[in-house]
Design a protein around this motif. Structure first.
Motif, PDB file in Angstrom:
ATOM      1  N   UNK A   1      66.616  62.468   4.338  1.00 56.89           N
ATOM      2  CA  UNK A   1      66.459  61.050   4.584  1.00 56.89           C
ATOM      3  C   UNK A   1      65.642  60.440   3.440  1.00 56.89           C
ATOM      4  N   UNK A   2      65.984  59.203   3.122  1.00 56.20           N
ATOM      5  CA  UNK A   2      65.274  58.484   2.072  1.00 56.20           C
ATOM      6  C   UNK A   2      64.456  57.358   2.690  1.00 56.20           C
ATOM      7  N   UNK A   3      63.262  57.183   2.151  1.00 54.26           N
ATOM      8  CA  UNK A   3      62.388  56.113   2.631  1.00 54.26           C
ATOM      9  C   UNK A   3      62.978  54.765   2.212  1.00 54.26           C
TER      10      UNK A   3
ATOM     11  N   UNK B   1      63.189  54.996   7.460  1.00 53.14           N
ATOM     12  CA  UNK B   1      63.973  55.924   6.652  1.00 53.14           C
ATOM     13  C   UNK B   1      65.450  55.655   6.884  1.00 53.14           C
ATOM     14  N   UNK B   2      66.272  55.967   5.870  1.00 57.82           N
ATOM     15  CA  UNK B   2      67.715  55.817   5.981  1.00 57.82           C
ATOM     16  C   UNK B   2      68.330  57.209   5.919  1.00 57.82           C
ATOM     17  N   UNK B   3      69.175  57.527   6.919  1.00 52.31           N
ATOM     18  CA  UNK B   3      69.807  58.842   6.920  1.00 52.31           C
ATOM     19  C   UNK B   3      71.074  58.816   6.065  1.00 52.31           C
ATOM     20  N   UNK B   4      71.791  59.940   6.047  1.00 50.98           N
ATOM     21  CA  UNK B   4      72.981  60.073   5.205  1.00 50.98           C
ATOM     22  C   UNK B   4      74.091  59.101   5.594  1.00 50.98           C
TER      23      UNK B   4
ATOM     24  N   UNK C   1      72.080  54.873   8.639  1.00 53.59           N
ATOM     25  CA  UNK C   1      71.314  54.431   9.798  1.00 53.59           C
ATOM     26  C   UNK C   1      69.833  54.391   9.450  1.00 53.59           C
ATOM     27  N   UNK C   2      69.170  53.299   9.819  1.00 57.10           N
ATOM     28  CA  UNK C   2      67.735  53.192   9.564  1.00 57.10           C
ATOM     29  C   UNK C   2      66.984  53.737  10.776  1.00 57.10           C
ATOM     30  N   UNK C   3      66.026  54.599  10.501  1.00 61.05           N
ATOM     31  CA  UNK C   3      65.239  55.258  11.543  1.00 61.05           C
ATOM     32  C   UNK C   3      63.781  54.882  11.357  1.00 61.05           C
ATOM     33  N   UNK C   4      63.169  54.425  12.456  1.00 62.22           N
ATOM     34  CA  UNK C   4      61.761  54.066  12.452  1.00 62.22           C
ATOM     35  C   UNK C   4      60.967  55.246  12.987  1.00 62.22           C
TER      36      UNK C   4
END
Length: 74
Positions: free
Chosen positions: A1-3, A11-14, A17-20
């Motif tokens: 995941x990238x910040x 973070x943004x997954x592959x 999707x943005x994950x908090x």
């Protein structure tokens, strides 16, 4: 995941999707949602009680009017 740039907890997954990852903000959100539901339930309950009281007052008014008009004389 990238910040996500400019955000420490996002973070943004592959798949994009943005994950908090801010768990304290999530817990605060859940608590706020629960309190809002409790407030809504309380308002609904009070509204129902008020409607019941209004019906009872109307019944009492009718009884008093009937008594004043002599409908209960024997």
């Amino acid at each position: 995941m990238k910040r996500v740039e400019g955000h420490n907890n996002l973070y943004r997954d592959d798949k994009g999707t943005i994950i908090n990852t801010d768990t304290s903000a999530y817990q605060a959100y859940k608590l706020k949602k629960l309190k809002n539901k409790e407030r809504t339930d309380s308002i609904s309950s009070l509204s129902s009680q008020l409607e019941d009281a209004k019906v009872q007052i109307e019944e009492l008014k009718k009884l008093v009017q009937d008594a004043l008009n002599g409908k209960f004389d024997k």
